[in-house]
Scaffold this motif. Structure first.
Motif, PDB file in Angstrom:
ATOM      1  N   SER A  34      -1.570  -5.290   1.246  1.00 41.28           N
ATOM      2  CA  SER A  34      -1.189  -4.668  -0.025  1.00 41.28           C
ATOM      3  C   SER A  34      -2.134  -5.091  -1.136  1.00 41.28           C
ATOM      4  N   GLU A  35      -2.446  -6.380  -1.213  1.00 41.40           N
ATOM      5  CA  GLU A  35      -3.374  -6.855  -2.244  1.00 41.40           C
ATOM      6  C   GLU A  35      -4.781  -6.315  -2.025  1.00 41.40           C
ATOM      7  N   ILE A  36      -5.175  -6.201  -0.770  1.00 35.02           N
ATOM      8  CA  ILE A  36      -6.495  -5.630  -0.476  1.00 35.02           C
ATOM      9  C   ILE A  36      -6.584  -4.191  -0.987  1.00 35.02           C
TER      10      ILE A  36
ATOM     11  N   THR B 266      -4.772  -2.746  -3.406  1.00 37.88           N
ATOM     12  CA  THR B 266      -4.491  -2.549  -4.837  1.00 37.88           C
ATOM     13  C   THR B 266      -5.278  -3.479  -5.755  1.00 37.88           C
ATOM     14  N   SER B 267      -5.906  -4.501  -5.183  1.00 36.76           N
ATOM     15  CA  SER B 267      -6.601  -5.556  -5.940  1.00 36.76           C
ATOM     16  C   SER B 267      -5.645  -6.421  -6.755  1.00 36.76           C
ATOM     17  N   ARG B 268      -4.354  -6.354  -6.436  1.00 29.63           N
ATOM     18  CA  ARG B 268      -3.349  -7.168  -7.137  1.00 29.63           C
ATOM     19  C   ARG B 268      -2.313  -7.654  -6.131  1.00 29.63           C
ATOM     20  N   PRO B 269      -1.796  -8.853  -6.306  1.00 34.66           N
ATOM     21  CA  PRO B 269      -0.714  -9.313  -5.417  1.00 34.66           C
ATOM     22  C   PRO B 269       0.527  -8.438  -5.596  1.00 34.66           C
ATOM     23  N   PRO B 270       1.375  -8.330  -4.591  1.00 37.64           N
ATOM     24  CA  PRO B 270       2.617  -7.563  -4.747  1.00 37.64           C
ATOM     25  C   PRO B 270       3.468  -8.102  -5.900  1.00 37.64           C
ATOM     26  N   TYR B 271       4.044  -7.203  -6.648  1.00 39.37           N
ATOM     27  CA  TYR B 271       4.936  -7.578  -7.761  1.00 39.37           C
ATOM     28  C   TYR B 271       4.271  -8.589  -8.705  1.00 39.37           C
ATOM     29  N   ASP B 272       3.011  -8.376  -9.024  1.00 39.07           N
ATOM     30  CA  ASP B 272       2.322  -9.354  -9.875  1.00 39.07           C
ATOM     31  C   ASP B 272       2.837  -9.362 -11.310  1.00 39.07           C
TER      32      ASP B 272
ATOM     33  N   SER C 112       6.594  -0.192  -3.938  1.00 38.48           N
ATOM     34  CA  SER C 112       6.309   1.115  -3.354  1.00 38.48           C
ATOM     35  C   SER C 112       4.884   1.132  -2.802  1.00 38.48           C
ATOM     36  N   VAL C 113       4.760   1.572  -1.566  1.00 42.23           N
ATOM     37  CA  VAL C 113       3.439   1.628  -0.934  1.00 42.23           C
ATOM     38  C   VAL C 113       3.163   3.024  -0.371  1.00 42.23           C
TER      39      VAL C 113
END
Length: 276
Positions: free
Chosen positions: A194-196, A198-204, A222-223
């Motif tokens: 997910s981070e790969i 979106t470039s952000r950790p989940p629920y950042d 949501s993915v």
């Protein structure tokens, strides 16, 4: 094991100007020869840190040479763990920088990194090793922009439960005393992919407590619109059984993406990554 005083004396000789990173076990020093050295802290939890460093060395001993691993140069308690140096740093630091650069990260790159992450995990699991702290920070980029998995000091293997535990956004809800397993690693793989993507950790944008509460209720980000979205959700819901399964699904997505952008590419195969 050598006397603690001799190890501490060696550690205290480190030139702090050459320290490029630090973790729970110790410092990472860039050596004049071009490699890096991981050595324990001399002033806190010394015996525990030395035990974990020895455990990391044992993991490298159990694994074959592989493109998803750093090359182990040597190890001794006095000197520490000497490893191949990756000057491009870790994936977590790279993702936001690359996303804001003039040349954006391509879908192919993201899919390849996801494949590399799953392949790394499959390598560990096939040798009886549970990483226990999977996340983009524990993947380094090589000169070809491929990933190498790192940090086995808290990993579990041979019936020994390691000291590591996943960070909040990579943690499968469970009692803290419950040992890490293939399932917990696969949950962390879902968050890593997910981070790969979106470039952000989940629920950042949420606090750790809010993330824990949502995960405990099986409420995940949501993915649907993300590449590999179904695989990410399947990892979070513990519906992926093995890292090999995840790797095969990701490779299929990568092949489809390559074929869509260059039909001739689907006829090309990647060389094997394991070397004798």
């Amino acid at each position: 094991m050598p006397p603690a005083s001799s190890v501490r004396a060696r550690i205290e000789q480190i030139d702090r100007r050459n320290v490029i990173s630090a973790g729970s076990t110790g410092l990472i020093e860039h050596l004049p020869c071009g490699n890096v050295r991981k050595c324990v802290y001399s002033d806190r939890d010394y015996e525990v840190c030395l035990r974990d460093l020895e455990r990391e060395f044992r993991v490298y001993q159990k694994l074959p040479q592989h493109d998803r691993l750093l090359q182990l140069i040597r190890y001794s308690p006095e000197e520490g763990l000497v490893l191949q140096y990756m000057p491009r740093g870790n994936l977590r630091d790279h993702l936001p920088k690359a996303a804001s650069a003039a040349t954006a990260i391509t879908l192919h790159e993201r899919l390849q990194w996801a494949c590399d992450a799953a392949e790394s995990l499959h390598l560990l699991h096939s040798h009886g090793i549970i990483h226990s702290d999977l996340k983009p920070e524990n993947f380094l980029l090589d000169s070809n922009s491929r990933l190498k998995i790192i940090d086995f000091s808290g990993s579990s293997f041979d019936g020994i439960v390691g000291s590591a535990i996943e960070s909040t956004r990579f943690f499968l809800p469970r009692p803290l005393k419950e040992p890490p397993t293939v399932r917990t690693d696969l949950f962390a793989l879902g968050s890593t992919i997910s981070e790969i993507m979106t470039s952000r950790p989940p629920y950042d944008d949420l606090s750790d407590d809010e993330v824990e509460a949502r995960y405990s209720q099986q409420i995940f980000p949501s993915v649907q619109e993300l590449p590999c979205g179904q695989l990410i959700m399947d990892c979070w819901r513990c519906e992926v059984q093995t890292a090999e399964e995840a790797m095969k699904r990701l490779k299929a997505e990568l092949e489809s993406a390559l074929a869509a952008s260059d039909p001739a590419s689907s006829c090309r195969s990647s060389p094997p990554t394991t070397r004798p």
